[in-house]
Design a protein around this motif. Structure first.
Motif, PDB file in Angstrom:
ATOM      1  N   ARG A  81      86.235  75.666  34.294  1.00 17.90           N
ATOM      2  CA  ARG A  81      85.989  77.016  34.815  1.00 17.90           C
ATOM      3  C   ARG A  81      85.209  77.833  33.798  1.00 17.90           C
ATOM      4  NH1 ARG A  81      91.559  76.619  36.099  1.00 17.90           N
ATOM      5  NH2 ARG A  81      92.026  77.923  34.286  1.00 17.90           N
ATOM      6  N   GLY A  82      85.659  77.772  32.547  1.00 20.53           N
ATOM      7  CA  GLY A  82      84.975  78.534  31.505  1.00 20.53           C
ATOM      8  C   GLY A  82      83.524  78.129  31.373  1.00 20.53           C
ATOM      9  N   MET A  83      83.258  76.826  31.440  1.00 19.12           N
ATOM     10  CA  MET A  83      81.879  76.354  31.296  1.00 19.12           C
ATOM     11  C   MET A  83      81.023  76.706  32.507  1.00 19.12           C
ATOM     12  SD  MET A  83      82.275  72.749  29.229  1.00 19.12           S
ATOM     13  CE  MET A  83      83.467  72.007  30.352  1.00 19.12           C
ATOM     14  N   ALA A  84      81.676  77.018  33.639  1.00 19.73           N
ATOM     15  CA  ALA A  84      80.935  77.430  34.839  1.00 19.73           C
ATOM     16  C   ALA A  84      80.625  78.926  34.841  1.00 19.73           C
ATOM     17  CB  ALA A  84      81.737  77.070  36.091  1.00 19.73           C
ATOM     18  N   THR A  85      80.934  79.621  33.752  1.00 19.75           N
ATOM     19  CA  THR A  85      80.756  81.078  33.703  1.00 19.75           C
ATOM     20  C   THR A  85      79.347  81.532  34.067  1.00 19.75           C
ATOM     21  OG1 THR A  85      82.578  81.433  32.155  1.00 19.75           O
ATOM     22  CG2 THR A  85      80.812  83.076  32.162  1.00 19.75           C
ATOM     23  N   PRO A  86      78.263  80.912  33.542  1.00 19.21           N
ATOM     24  CA  PRO A  86      76.925  81.390  33.955  1.00 19.21           C
ATOM     25  C   PRO A  86      76.689  81.272  35.457  1.00 19.21           C
ATOM     26  CG  PRO A  86      76.765  80.071  31.951  1.00 19.21           C
ATOM     27  CD  PRO A  86      78.167  79.911  32.458  1.00 19.21           C
ATOM     28  N   GLU A  87      77.180  80.185  36.061  1.00 13.98           N
ATOM     29  CA  GLU A  87      77.015  80.006  37.502  1.00 13.98           C
ATOM     30  C   GLU A  87      77.738  81.101  38.273  1.00 13.98           C
ATOM     31  OE1 GLU A  87      77.905  76.602  40.954  1.00 13.98           O
ATOM     32  OE2 GLU A  87      78.533  76.277  38.873  1.00 13.98           O
ATOM     33  N   ILE A  88      78.921  81.466  37.824  1.00  8.50           N
ATOM     34  CA  ILE A  88      79.681  82.530  38.483  1.00  8.50           C
ATOM     35  C   ILE A  88      78.992  83.873  38.264  1.00  8.50           C
ATOM     36  CG2 ILE A  88      81.906  83.725  38.558  1.00  8.50           C
ATOM     37  CD1 ILE A  88      83.162  81.084  37.501  1.00  8.50           C
ATOM     38  N   THR A  89      78.541  84.108  37.043  1.00  4.31           N
ATOM     39  CA  THR A  89      77.936  85.392  36.679  1.00  4.31           C
ATOM     40  C   THR A  89      76.740  85.726  37.558  1.00  4.31           C
ATOM     41  OG1 THR A  89      78.640  85.087  34.382  1.00  4.31           O
ATOM     42  CG2 THR A  89      76.869  86.682  34.784  1.00  4.31           C
ATOM     43  N   TYR A  90      75.904  84.735  37.821  1.00 11.27           N
ATOM     44  CA  TYR A  90      74.654  84.989  38.547  1.00 11.27           C
ATOM     45  C   TYR A  90      74.676  84.429  39.972  1.00 11.27           C
ATOM     46  CZ  TYR A  90      73.171  86.104  33.825  1.00 11.27           C
ATOM     47  OH  TYR A  90      73.080  86.661  32.568  1.00 11.27           O
ATOM     48  N   HIS A  91      75.857  84.240  40.507  1.00 11.01           N
ATOM     49  CA  HIS A  91      75.965  83.717  41.871  1.00 11.01           C
ATOM     50  C   HIS A  91      75.307  84.694  42.853  1.00 11.01           C
ATOM     51  CE1 HIS A  91      77.764  82.298  45.634  1.00 11.01           C
ATOM     52  NE2 HIS A  91      78.017  81.167  44.999  1.00 11.01           N
ATOM     53  N   PRO A  92      74.554  84.184  43.823  1.00  7.43           N
ATOM     54  CA  PRO A  92      73.847  85.080  44.758  1.00  7.43           C
ATOM     55  C   PRO A  92      74.764  85.958  45.598  1.00  7.43           C
ATOM     56  CG  PRO A  92      73.675  82.774  45.453  1.00  7.43           C
ATOM     57  CD  PRO A  92      74.221  82.767  44.064  1.00  7.43           C
TER      58      PRO A  92
ATOM     59  N   PRO B 157     101.105  72.996  32.005  1.00  2.00           N
ATOM     60  CA  PRO B 157     100.094  73.600  31.136  1.00  2.00           C
ATOM     61  C   PRO B 157      98.814  72.792  30.983  1.00  2.00           C
ATOM     62  CG  PRO B 157     101.909  72.735  29.829  1.00  2.00           C
ATOM     63  CD  PRO B 157     102.343  72.680  31.267  1.00  2.00           C
ATOM     64  N   LEU B 158      98.827  71.497  31.290  1.00  2.00           N
ATOM     65  CA  LEU B 158      97.585  70.738  31.188  1.00  2.00           C
ATOM     66  C   LEU B 158      96.575  71.166  32.251  1.00  2.00           C
ATOM     67  CD1 LEU B 158      98.591  67.095  30.217  1.00  2.00           C
ATOM     68  CD2 LEU B 158      98.174  69.090  28.787  1.00  2.00           C
ATOM     69  N   VAL B 159      97.043  71.894  33.257  1.00  2.00           N
ATOM     70  CA  VAL B 159      96.145  72.458  34.262  1.00  2.00           C
ATOM     71  C   VAL B 159      96.032  73.968  34.110  1.00  2.00           C
ATOM     72  CG1 VAL B 159      95.876  72.922  36.740  1.00  2.00           C
ATOM     73  CG2 VAL B 159      96.408  70.620  35.946  1.00  2.00           C
ATOM     74  N   THR B 160      97.148  74.651  33.920  1.00  2.00           N
ATOM     75  CA  THR B 160      97.107  76.115  33.885  1.00  2.00           C
ATOM     76  C   THR B 160      96.611  76.644  32.548  1.00  2.00           C
ATOM     77  OG1 THR B 160      99.427  76.184  33.233  1.00  2.00           O
ATOM     78  CG2 THR B 160      98.941  76.330  35.568  1.00  2.00           C
ATOM     79  N   GLY B 161      97.108  76.115  31.439  1.00  2.00           N
ATOM     80  CA  GLY B 161      96.653  76.524  30.112  1.00  2.00           C
ATOM     81  C   GLY B 161      96.605  78.024  29.921  1.00  2.00           C
ATOM     82  N   SER B 162      97.632  78.718  30.356  1.00  2.00           N
ATOM     83  CA  SER B 162      97.538  80.181  30.423  1.00  2.00           C
ATOM     84  C   SER B 162      98.093  80.871  29.184  1.00  2.00           C
ATOM     85  CB  SER B 162      98.304  80.685  31.649  1.00  2.00           C
ATOM     86  OG  SER B 162      99.665  80.314  31.548  1.00  2.00           O
TER      87      SER B 162
ATOM     88  N   ILE C 221     111.364  70.482  52.647  1.00  2.51           N
ATOM     89  CA  ILE C 221     111.495  71.594  51.704  1.00  2.51           C
ATOM     90  C   ILE C 221     110.110  71.961  51.206  1.00  2.51           C
ATOM     91  CG2 ILE C 221     112.565  72.368  49.556  1.00  2.51           C
ATOM     92  CD1 ILE C 221     114.633  70.064  50.025  1.00  2.51           C
ATOM     93  N   LEU C 222     109.745  73.217  51.374  1.00  5.60           N
ATOM     94  CA  LEU C 222     108.406  73.701  51.046  1.00  5.60           C
ATOM     95  C   LEU C 222     108.377  74.287  49.640  1.00  5.60           C
ATOM     96  CD1 LEU C 222     105.498  74.492  52.076  1.00  5.60           C
ATOM     97  CD2 LEU C 222     106.519  76.687  52.735  1.00  5.60           C
ATOM     98  N   THR C 223     107.398  73.874  48.866  1.00  2.00           N
ATOM     99  CA  THR C 223     107.132  74.555  47.604  1.00  2.00           C
ATOM    100  C   THR C 223     105.653  74.901  47.562  1.00  2.00           C
ATOM    101  OG1 THR C 223     107.490  74.510  45.204  1.00  2.00           O
ATOM    102  CG2 THR C 223     106.694  72.476  46.212  1.00  2.00           C
ATOM    103  N   THR C 224     105.331  76.033  46.979  1.00  2.00           N
ATOM    104  CA  THR C 224     103.956  76.542  46.997  1.00  2.00           C
ATOM    105  C   THR C 224     103.531  76.922  45.587  1.00  2.00           C
ATOM    106  OG1 THR C 224     104.693  78.822  47.329  1.00  2.00           O
ATOM    107  CG2 THR C 224     104.289  77.516  49.306  1.00  2.00           C
ATOM    108  N   GLY C 225     102.227  77.022  45.393  1.00  2.00           N
ATOM    109  CA  GLY C 225     101.739  77.590  44.147  1.00  2.00           C
ATOM    110  C   GLY C 225     101.183  76.621  43.133  1.00  2.00           C
ATOM    111  N   SER C 226     101.086  75.330  43.449  1.00  2.00           N
ATOM    112  CA  SER C 226     100.539  74.403  42.454  1.00  2.00           C
ATOM    113  C   SER C 226      99.086  74.764  42.160  1.00  2.00           C
ATOM    114  CB  SER C 226     100.646  72.963  42.949  1.00  2.00           C
ATOM    115  OG  SER C 226      99.954  72.776  44.160  1.00  2.00           O
ATOM    116  N   ARG C 227      98.696  74.596  40.897  1.00  2.00           N
ATOM    117  CA  ARG C 227      97.377  75.021  40.432  1.00  2.00           C
ATOM    118  C   ARG C 227      96.404  73.849  40.380  1.00  2.00           C
ATOM    119  NH1 ARG C 227     100.401  78.923  41.025  1.00  2.00           N
ATOM    120  NH2 ARG C 227     100.742  80.573  39.506  1.00  2.00           N
ATOM    121  N   ARG C 228      95.122  74.210  40.365  1.00  2.00           N
ATOM    122  CA  ARG C 228      94.055  73.233  40.212  1.00  2.00           C
ATOM    123  C   ARG C 228      93.100  73.716  39.130  1.00  2.00           C
ATOM    124  NH1 ARG C 228      97.299  70.598  42.162  1.00  2.00           N
ATOM    125  NH2 ARG C 228      97.365  69.631  44.232  1.00  2.00           N
ATOM    126  N   LEU C 229      92.541  72.779  38.363  1.00  2.00           N
ATOM    127  CA  LEU C 229      91.646  73.130  37.263  1.00  2.00           C
ATOM    128  C   LEU C 229      90.449  73.948  37.726  1.00  2.00           C
ATOM    129  CD1 LEU C 229      91.488  69.837  35.153  1.00  2.00           C
ATOM    130  CD2 LEU C 229      92.214  72.087  34.320  1.00  2.00           C
TER     131      LEU C 229
END
Length: 706
Positions: A53-64, A180-185, A582-590
């Motif tokens: 995500r961090g490395m995609a910052t320029p793409e996000i910054t200038y997204h049309p 934390p290997l995905v969230t790293g928060s 049994i429902l659980t929600t909220g799993s993260r993705r990189l």
């Protein structure tokens, strides 16, 4: 601050805030345009590592599709028409409407909302206090981190974080509802956690699914969602019965052992097995590993808080650290250094009569009452006040960096509530399902366009970092500036001090200013361990309170207890006949941060569709193949997702990703109901008695092939 590389190219030191953040960053700017972002190898936290995500910052910054100028709605809320307005005009109009509402209905009729862990987090609190409204919220709070922070302060006197950065490595790490290997928060980053595991730390994962982190652990305990307190109580039972707790630390630095000992006597591993579905022998094994591999870190995540027994679940788990003596020691769970001054939130400017008007504050004392760590409104009560006018009508909402239609339970009610507002203002990077309902949309600055001082890990503040503005995109402005400008127009207390002056104030404890910090990039003083040996713990007893008298005085159980979730196979057997899983929600993705980045091509192509994880037995019973589209339903609605069949999940659990909407489908709703996990969740009572937490984990559901 910068060094010249080649003609017209500069580099800047900053800190990535694409999520909660913490990664020191190097930003390459050429001819005023951001061209590359990479990790800063000098950073004491990430040491050069950076996520996709961090490395995609320029793409996000200038997204049309990026919002580039302030917009005003043309027509009704069912009409997605917009017209451009100048910043002066839009701020004048918004301030005028805020002023009219507060004069007619009182400042409490205006609420503020924000996203989790944003750079402007504390400035929103400051603006709410200056405005005189007690009603601000963030979708986490009772559901995320605030229970952990509050309980740490009540139990130990301070917040704890894992010590991954010192000379001593942990020998054991428990990952309890945390990946934390995905969230790293929050500055506790994936790279350092992985490094500790690679260097031999024994990992124990407690989670309904064997997550990316769980796969690197020696033991996975697939717990039934919502039963974490039962497991923690059984582990306490084993520690005390087998006398494998740290007797020297407990005798000298804790109070209440005898009361706790009698309290947990019935909570045997066999008792917990019947509740949690974890074999008793595995409960004993995990407890022995944790007790005998010292120093140890106990990582905990939102999974333990998102239930109606949030207070006591967190309390039970917190006591494990104290009983094993893993508090503020090298390689254990350490107290923060808090090296910079606290953010001045103008708490004293909120009129005292407004404290009684905070929605939910009278009932949920640790969320909105006088003992709350960061007093805020109760979200279900707030949104019902918007839609029903009870106990009074909330007429206006200003949202900074949040998408409540995707991130608050019961999305259909949130939609109805937002449509009833007289004024909805949203500051955002892109059009979202929530901005589509706004009266005014403000183009927010992205992290390379923002200036901030921040301490990491969050709350602990061991390292101080500078986030600096290096580019300007369109007319995008920093949220703090927007609030400052509104404050001036409304003549609010503190409006004479800009957010930039506040940064220098925070840094004054280090005898430096923001300009100097930008040059250095970060300040990371040596850590001091066992700080309690000087003056004791910052609790009334000066010790760790196994039996918490502070909780007892305000009417809560001083010893942790277990309560079955209100919607579960045990508590709701008739409902379970129709909804057997049994429902659980909220799993993260990189690739994503909550509901963000679905329009970013490089990220979306890696994760194109919303996914539901199911066990092979569930797949076989319903003739579902991996990759099939399925319908998942709860008593509140149905959504559509793609099946991922895996052995790495509890056999009775259905796990959903959250935050899914479809930017490509366009306005007016961007398909926000199609795959939104919060269509299935409930914001109805009962709530946790202290925090007002509602149930997001352990709900009932069914699944069928589309």
């Amino acid at each position: 601050m910068m060094a010249r590389l080649q003609r017209n190219e500069q580099i800047f030191k900053s800190v990535c805030r694409i999520c909660h953040g913490g990664c020191g960053a190097i930003l390459h700017v050429k001819d005023g345009r951001l061209v590359k972002v990479k990790g800063n190898p000098e950073s004491p936290l990430n040491k050069g590592w950076m996520c996709i995500r961090g490395m995609a910052t320029p793409e996000i910054t200038y997204h049309p599709s990026r919002l580039m100028e302030p917009l005003r709605r043309v027509g009704s809320k069912d009409n997605a028409g917009w017209e451009s307005v100048s910043w002066d005009q839009v701020l004048d109009e918004i301030a005028s409407k805020i002023d009219a509402i507060r004069k007619e209905s009182g400042p409490e009729a205006i609420a503020l909302g924000q996203g989790t862990g944003r750079h402007h987090y504390l400035h929103v609190v400051r603006f709410a206090n200056a405005l005189g409204t007690p009603n601000w919220y963030e979708p986490g709070l009772a559901q995320c981190l605030i229970p952990r922070i509050t309980i740490c302060h009540l139990t130990y006197g301070d917040f704890v974080v894992g010590d991954y950065y010192g000379q001593v490595q942990p020998k054991c790490i428990i990952f309890w509802g945390h990946n934390p290997l995905v969230t790293g928060s929050d500055g506790e980053l994936a790279c350092v956690v992985k490094g500790a595991l690679d260097q031999g730390a024994v990992g124990i994962a407690i989670d309904p699914r064997c997550s990316e982190t769980g796969k690197k652990c020696v033991l996975w305990l697939p717990i039934r969602p919502g039963t974490d307190a039962a497991l923690a109580l059984a582990m306490i039972h084993v520690l005390i019965k087998e006398k494998i707790f740290d007797q020297e630390f407990v005798e000298r630095w804790t109070i209440g052992l005898e009361k706790l000992k009698g309290h947990v006597a019935p909570f045997t591993p066999e008792w917990a097995e019947a509740i949690t579905s974890i074999p008793a022998k595995d409960i004993v094994k995990a407890t022995r590993i944790y007790a005998t591999h010292k120093p140890a870190i106990l990582e905990w995540g939102v999974g333990i808080e998102q239930n109606t027994n949030s207070l006591q679940t967190v309390r039970a788990i917190a006591l494990l650290r104290a009983l094993t003596g893993n508090i503020d020691i090298p390689g254990g769970d350490i107290f923060g250094m808090n090296v910079m001054r606290a953010y001045p939130t103008l708490k004293d400017k909120l009129p005292k009569e407004m404290l009684k008007k905070r929605l939910g504050g009278d009932r949920y004392k640790l969320l909105g009452g006088w003992r709350a760590w960061m007093p805020s409104a109760h979200i279900p009560t707030l949104f019902k006040a918007m839609s029903t006018g009870e106990p009074y009508r909330v007429r206006g909402l200003l949202i900074f960096g949040s998408n409540p239609l995707m991130t608050v339970a019961n999305a259909k009610e949130v939609f109805r509530s937002l449509k009833k507002l007289d004024l909805l203002v949203v500051s955002e990077l892109f059009m979202t399902p929530t901005t589509a309902l706004a009266d005014y949309v403000l183009p927010a600055a992205f992290w390379p366009e923002v200036e901030q001082v921040i301490g990491y890990p969050l709350v602990a503040g061991n390292a101080v970092m500078a986030q600096q503005k290096v580019i300007q995109v369109g007319e995008c402005c920093q949220d703090e500036w927007i609030m400052d400008e509104l404050g001036k127009r409304l003549n609010l207390p503190g409006s004479e001090e800009s957010f930039k002056k506040l940064m220098d104030y925070q840094l004054s404890s280090l005898s430096m200013n923001f300009q100097e910090l930008k040059v250095k990039g970060f300040v990371y003083p040596p850590h001091q361990y066992k700080k309690y040996e000087k003056n004791g713990f910052r609790t009334p007893s000066k010790k760790v309170e196994l039996y918490c008298k502070s909780l007892e005085r305000i009417g809560y159980d001083p010893l942790p207890t277990y309560k079955e979730p209100p919607e579960s196979p045990i508590q709701s057997p008739e409902l379970a006949k129709e909804f057997p899983y049994i429902l659980t929600t909220g799993s993260r993705r990189l690739e994503f941060f909550h509901s963000e980045h679905r329009q970013i091509e490089s990220l979306r192509k890696r994760r194109p569709d919303p996914v539901v994880e199911i066990h092979p037995k569930v797949a076989m019973d319903h003739n579902i193949n991996d990759g099939d589209w399925v319908i998942v339903s709860s008593p509140r609605g149905s959504i559509r997702l793609k099946a991922f069949v895996t052995e790495n999940i509890h056999p009775d659990v259905i796990n959903l990703e959250h935050g899914w909407w479809f930017p490509e489908k366009g306005s007016p709703d961007y398909g926000f109901l199609e795959s939104n996990a919060n269509v299935l969740t409930s914001n109805d009572p009962p709530y946790d008695s202290a925090f007002g937490t509602y149930q997001l984990r352990g709900l009932l559901c069914r699944i069928e092939k589309e």
